[in-house]
Design a protein around this motif. Structure first.
Motif, mmCIF file in Angstrom:
data_model
loop_
_atom_site.group_PDB
_atom_site.id
_atom_site.type_symbol
_atom_site.label_atom_id
_atom_site.label_comp_id
_atom_site.label_asym_id
_atom_site.label_seq_id
_atom_site.Cartn_x
_atom_site.Cartn_y
_atom_site.Cartn_z
ATOM 1 N N PHE A 188 0.858 -1.178 0.000
ATOM 2 C CA PHE A 188 0.000 0.000 0.000
ATOM 3 C C PHE A 188 0.896 1.231 0.000
ATOM 4 N N ILE A 189 0.332 2.336 -0.467
ATOM 5 C CA ILE A 189 1.086 3.578 -0.556
ATOM 6 C C ILE A 189 0.503 4.593 0.422
ATOM 7 N N ILE A 190 1.373 5.373 1.037
ATOM 8 C CA ILE A 190 0.944 6.478 1.889
ATOM 9 C C ILE A 190 1.220 7.740 1.085
ATOM 10 N N THR A 191 0.188 8.487 0.801
ATOM 11 C CA THR A 191 0.265 9.621 -0.101
ATOM 12 C C THR A 191 -0.523 10.807 0.452
ATOM 13 N N GLY A 192 -0.509 11.906 -0.246
ATOM 14 C CA GLY A 192 -1.262 13.090 0.168
ATOM 15 C C GLY A 192 -0.371 14.111 0.836
ATOM 16 N N LYS A 193 -0.761 14.576 2.004
ATOM 17 C CA LYS A 193 -0.050 15.629 2.735
ATOM 18 C C LYS A 193 1.165 15.062 3.464
#
Length: 160
Positions: A19-24
């Protein structure tokens, strides 16, 4: 002619391998099955791993990684620490299902101390689990309502 829609609705959820952790976040981060094994592991017993509040799927022994430990490895984009009160985490599954947690819920309440990514169930390693990657909460009142199979992404957002 309703039959094709019924068959599609029963399509099994695709297991995920990362899984990827993305965003801010300052830098997006991909967490693979191998990465998960590098974190401190907690052993849980007699846990409901169902993703439905209508039924229970009890597992005798679960090994899991506390989600906070994974999120601690990411640097969030903010100017002042109090801005973190406006942050949220949207969890996305391979079938498009989404769950939402606030920053404070994960980092400042007991919920965050009981929110895990499962890496082993009843001796079966994560690579062999059909419901990988499984996000598991152990202290909700209605068990299963915030468990998620097939985690693909954690989007870090900010309420404006």
């Amino acid at each position: 002619m309703l039959l094709p829609f019924l068959v599609k609705a029963q399509h099994p959820l695709s297991p995920t391998d990362a899984f990827i952790i993305t965003g801010k976040v300052k830098t997006e981060k991909t967490i693979t099955l191998q990465h998960l094994k590098q974190y401190k592991v907690a052993e849980l017993r007699n846990i409901n791993t169902s993703c439905s509040p209508k039924k229970e799927e009890r597992i005798k022994k679960v090994k899991a990684v506390l989600l906070k430990h994974i999120l601690d490895s990411v640097i969030f984009q903010y100017e002042k620490p109090r801005m973190l009160n406006q942050f949220y985490f949207m969890f996305v599954a391979s079938d498009g299902y989404k769950l939402l947690y606030s920053y404070n819920e994960i980092f400042n309440t007991e919920t965050g101390n009981n929110l895990y990514i499962v890496i082993q169930m009843d001796g079966k390693p994560i690579e062999e689990m059909e419901n990988r990657i499984l996000l598991l909460t152990t202290k909700d009142i209605r068990s299963g309502s915030r468990n998620m199979k097939g985690l693909t992404e954690i989007v870090v957002g900010k309420v404006d």
